[in-house]
Design a protein around this motif. Structure first.
Motif, PDB file in Angstrom:
ATOM      1  N   GLN A  78     -43.380 -24.424 -50.266  1.00  0.00           N
ATOM      2  CA  GLN A  78     -42.410 -24.646 -49.215  1.00  0.00           C
ATOM      3  C   GLN A  78     -41.264 -23.923 -49.017  1.00  0.00           C
ATOM      4  O   GLN A  78     -40.459 -23.701 -47.914  1.00  0.00           O
ATOM      5  N   GLU A  80     -37.713 -22.030 -49.262  1.00  0.00           N
ATOM      6  CA  GLU A  80     -36.550 -22.341 -48.517  1.00  0.00           C
ATOM      7  C   GLU A  80     -36.443 -23.265 -47.452  1.00  0.00           C
ATOM      8  O   GLU A  80     -35.500 -23.830 -46.988  1.00  0.00           O
ATOM      9  N   LEU A  81     -37.636 -23.530 -47.057  1.00  0.00           N
ATOM     10  CA  LEU A  81     -37.684 -24.240 -45.708  1.00  0.00           C
ATOM     11  C   LEU A  81     -37.223 -25.785 -46.042  1.00  0.00           C
ATOM     12  O   LEU A  81     -36.544 -26.544 -45.044  1.00  0.00           O
ATOM     13  N   ASP A  83     -34.725 -26.475 -47.812  1.00  0.00           N
ATOM     14  CA  ASP A  83     -33.312 -26.334 -47.694  1.00  0.00           C
ATOM     15  C   ASP A  83     -32.525 -26.456 -46.339  1.00  0.00           C
ATOM     16  O   ASP A  83     -31.267 -26.525 -46.141  1.00  0.00           O
ATOM     17  N   HIS A  84     -33.450 -26.498 -45.260  1.00  0.00           N
ATOM     18  CA  HIS A  84     -32.930 -26.338 -43.898  1.00  0.00           C
ATOM     19  C   HIS A  84     -33.540 -27.547 -43.097  1.00  0.00           C
ATOM     20  O   HIS A  84     -33.779 -27.324 -41.807  1.00  0.00           O
ATOM     21  N   LEU A  85     -33.583 -28.575 -43.515  1.00  0.00           N
ATOM     22  CA  LEU A  85     -34.338 -29.653 -42.773  1.00  0.00           C
ATOM     23  C   LEU A  85     -33.177 -30.440 -42.209  1.00  0.00           C
ATOM     24  O   LEU A  85     -33.031 -31.636 -42.199  1.00  0.00           O
ATOM     25  N   GLY A  90     -34.938 -26.310 -37.858  1.00  0.00           N
ATOM     26  CA  GLY A  90     -35.371 -26.355 -38.992  1.00  0.00           C
ATOM     27  C   GLY A  90     -36.692 -27.351 -39.517  1.00  0.00           C
ATOM     28  O   GLY A  90     -37.464 -26.782 -40.136  1.00  0.00           O
ATOM     29  N   ARG A  93     -39.968 -25.678 -37.951  1.00  0.00           N
ATOM     30  CA  ARG A  93     -40.329 -24.524 -38.713  1.00  0.00           C
ATOM     31  C   ARG A  93     -41.158 -24.853 -39.945  1.00  0.00           C
ATOM     32  O   ARG A  93     -42.030 -24.429 -40.193  1.00  0.00           O
ATOM     33  N   TRP A  94     -40.519 -26.081 -40.603  1.00  0.00           N
ATOM     34  CA  TRP A  94     -41.405 -26.622 -41.784  1.00  0.00           C
ATOM     35  C   TRP A  94     -42.464 -27.194 -41.345  1.00  0.00           C
ATOM     36  O   TRP A  94     -43.567 -27.107 -42.066  1.00  0.00           O
ATOM     37  N   ASP A  96     -44.493 -26.522 -38.675  1.00  0.00           N
ATOM     38  CA  ASP A  96     -45.278 -25.376 -38.279  1.00  0.00           C
ATOM     39  C   ASP A  96     -45.896 -24.680 -39.652  1.00  0.00           C
ATOM     40  O   ASP A  96     -47.058 -24.466 -39.763  1.00  0.00           O
ATOM     41  N   PHE A  97     -45.024 -24.544 -40.437  1.00  0.00           N
ATOM     42  CA  PHE A  97     -45.501 -23.673 -41.792  1.00  0.00           C
ATOM     43  C   PHE A  97     -46.655 -24.674 -42.363  1.00  0.00           C
ATOM     44  O   PHE A  97     -47.520 -24.312 -42.902  1.00  0.00           O
ATOM     45  N   HIS A 141     -35.636 -33.776 -50.156  1.00  0.00           N
ATOM     46  CA  HIS A 141     -35.111 -32.512 -49.067  1.00  0.00           C
ATOM     47  C   HIS A 141     -35.049 -33.359 -47.894  1.00  0.00           C
ATOM     48  O   HIS A 141     -34.004 -32.887 -47.082  1.00  0.00           O
TER      49      HIS A 141
END
Length: 204
Positions: A78, A80-81, A83-85, A90, A93-94, A96-97, A141
């Motif tokens: 996962q 750096e995703l 780190d941006h929650l 953000g 994006r997480w 979707d990933f 996180h």
């Protein structure tokens, strides 16, 4: 992380331990924890029995180290995703990933940490605690990201980041399980959409 008391002092020792550990993790993923013996690990790695016992107390100790390295792998994927929650973008994006990752994996494997929980949580209290710690490492996180959102006024003052993080993790685990057994990544998408809706209820 791997148990500090077994951390080798030399670069060569660390490389040997990592080779044994990753081979054991592969075997556990292939055969299940109950089906893996130290002889299997020796055959896969070429390590001697004395080497195995030098780096790990016994088979159970090795399996618990596998839990740690499995958690590392889940979090590393996962990247750096995590780190941006702390924003809706953000989080999206997480989410979707994670769906795209399941598509790439052809909906196989489910959650590696969750898989270990199903195998070990009821039979090995120390393994259960290690698995719980792995989930905690992941969930923190989410909790920290939501805490930052609340501090910036993006979530209501009465929002509970810890409870929201746990609910989000529950949606992820349920979605991954259904994706695995139904071989359909859309199951995870449905679960994550529900998680997002739950988070949006707490929006300021």
């Amino acid at each position: 992380m791997a148990q500090a008391q077994h951390e080798p002092a030399t670069k060569r020792g660390r490389a040997t331990r990592e080779r044994i550990l990753h081979a054991a993790a592969e075997l556990v993923a292939e055969k299940g924890a109950a089906g893996v013996s130290l002889d299997d690990v020796r055959a896969r790695t070429g390590a001697s029995r004395s080497q195995l016992y030098h780096y790990f107390d016994d088979r159970d100790d090795l399996i618990r180290a596998v839990i740690d390295v499995t958690t590392d792998a889940v979090l590393d994927v996962q990247g750096e995703l995590l780190d941006h929650l702390d924003s809706w973008a953000g989080i999206d994006r997480w989410f979707d990933f994670m769906v795209q990752h399941q598509i790439a994996e052809q909906a196989r494997g489910g959650c590696p940490i969750g898989s270990l929980a199903g195998q070990l949580a009821e039979s090995d209290p120390e393994a259960r605690a290690a698995i719980a710690a792995g989930f905690d490492r992941w969930e923190v996180h989410i909790r920290e990201g939501l805490t930052r959102m609340k501090a910036r006024g993006k979530l209501r003052k009465d929002a509970d980041p810890a409870a929201l993080a746990t609910a989000t993790m529950a949606s992820i685990q349920g979605g991954l399980l259904l994706t695995q057994v139904r071989r359909e990544p859309q199951q995870l998408r449905i679960a994550l959409n529900a998680a997002r809706n739950n988070l949006r209820v707490a929006a300021a």
